[in-house]
Design an enzyme around this catalytic site. Structure first.
Site, PDB file in Angstrom:
ATOM      1  N   GLU A 105       0.842  -1.206   0.000  1.00  0.00           N
ATOM      2  CA  GLU A 105       0.000   0.000   0.000  1.00  0.00           C
ATOM      3  C   GLU A 105       0.878   1.258   0.000  1.00  0.00           C
ATOM      4  O   GLU A 105       0.629   2.204  -0.753  1.00  0.00           O
ATOM      5  CB  GLU A 105      -0.902   0.017   1.243  1.00  0.00           C
ATOM      6  N   CYS A 109      -2.872  -3.250   7.104  1.00  0.00           N
ATOM      7  CA  CYS A 109      -2.501  -3.169   8.523  1.00  0.00           C
ATOM      8  C   CYS A 109      -2.748  -1.735   9.014  1.00  0.00           C
ATOM      9  O   CYS A 109      -3.071  -0.844   8.220  1.00  0.00           O
ATOM     10  CB  CYS A 109      -1.045  -3.570   8.711  1.00  0.00           C
TER      11      CYS A 109
HETATM   12 ZN   LIG Z   1       0.590  -2.515   5.948  1.00  0.00          ZN
END
Ligand SMILES: [Zn+2]
Length: 208
Positions: free
Chosen positions: A91, A115
């Site tokens: 990401e 996350c």
């Molecule tokens: Zn992450």
């Protein structure tokens, strides 16, 4: 003449098994993940703005940091000897690799639910929607915190439900000699005779 016009208009329909947008963007995320050198986890992300890809990334060590010297382990006595303090998630890389001025109001396609560290980046970058495939770390602290943040910030999260389980890329397919892909060329001269002649002639025009 009508016969020739009919032939020009053709009766071939467009393909109906083409990749639809969301499947394509998720597949790009998965293809990008294949670039990852992480032996235990390969994750890709693809950022989309108005149906166009504006950023792609996969998990990797930071630019200029030797991935032969940094550790790839998941467990070690000393956490400094694991990959976690060093590796950049997909990401982050997709956001940093953007080829547009910003990624405000974009959608991110990503293999795994982000996350908490990536959730922070997603929120601060102005991404409005996250489409993820797997939520296998649903109960971990990182993902619980991530959901809390994304929810508060109003980032829409949706699990992707693929219509197929795999997409095969076959480099030989472009050389496929499937006779259905061949077309009959029409003659510039009209009339039934010309149409018959062109029907007898078969040229390969399956090129871009
Ligand atoms: Zn992450």
């Amino acid at each position: 003449m009508d016969e020739v016009k009919q032939q020009k208009r053709g009766t071939t329909k467009k393909r109906d098994d083409y990749l639809e947008g969301p499947e394509y963007f998720m597949a790009v995320a998965f293809l990008s993940a294949q670039r990852s050198k992480d032996p235990s986890s390969q994750v890709g992300a693809c950022i989309v703005k108005e149906n166009k890809i504006v950023g792609i990334g996969y998990n990797r060590m930071p630019n200029g940091c030797d991935d032969d010297l940094l550790p790839w382990s998941r467990c070690a006595e000393d956490r400094l000897d694991t990959k976690y303090p060093y590796v950049c998630h997909a990401e982050l890389n997709a956001i940093m690799n953007k080829n547009s001025a910003d990624v405000k109001d974009c959608t991110m396609y990503v293999a795994l639910f982000p996350c908490n560290e990536c959730a922070k980046l997603i929120i601060q970058a102005g991404i409005r929607e996250v489409i993820y495939l797997s939520d296998k770390y649903h109960d971990t602290l990182e993902v619980v915190a991530s959901r809390r943040l994304l929810d508060m910030a109003g980032v829409k999260c949706k699990q992707f439900e693929p219509k197929r389980t795999e997409i095969v890329i076959n480099f030989n397919s472009i050389n496929d000699n499937n006779p259905q892909k061949r077309c009959r060329t029409s003659s510039p001269v009209g009339g039934a005779a010309a149409a018959a002649a062109s029907a007898a002639q078969s040229d390969d025009c399956d090129r871009k």
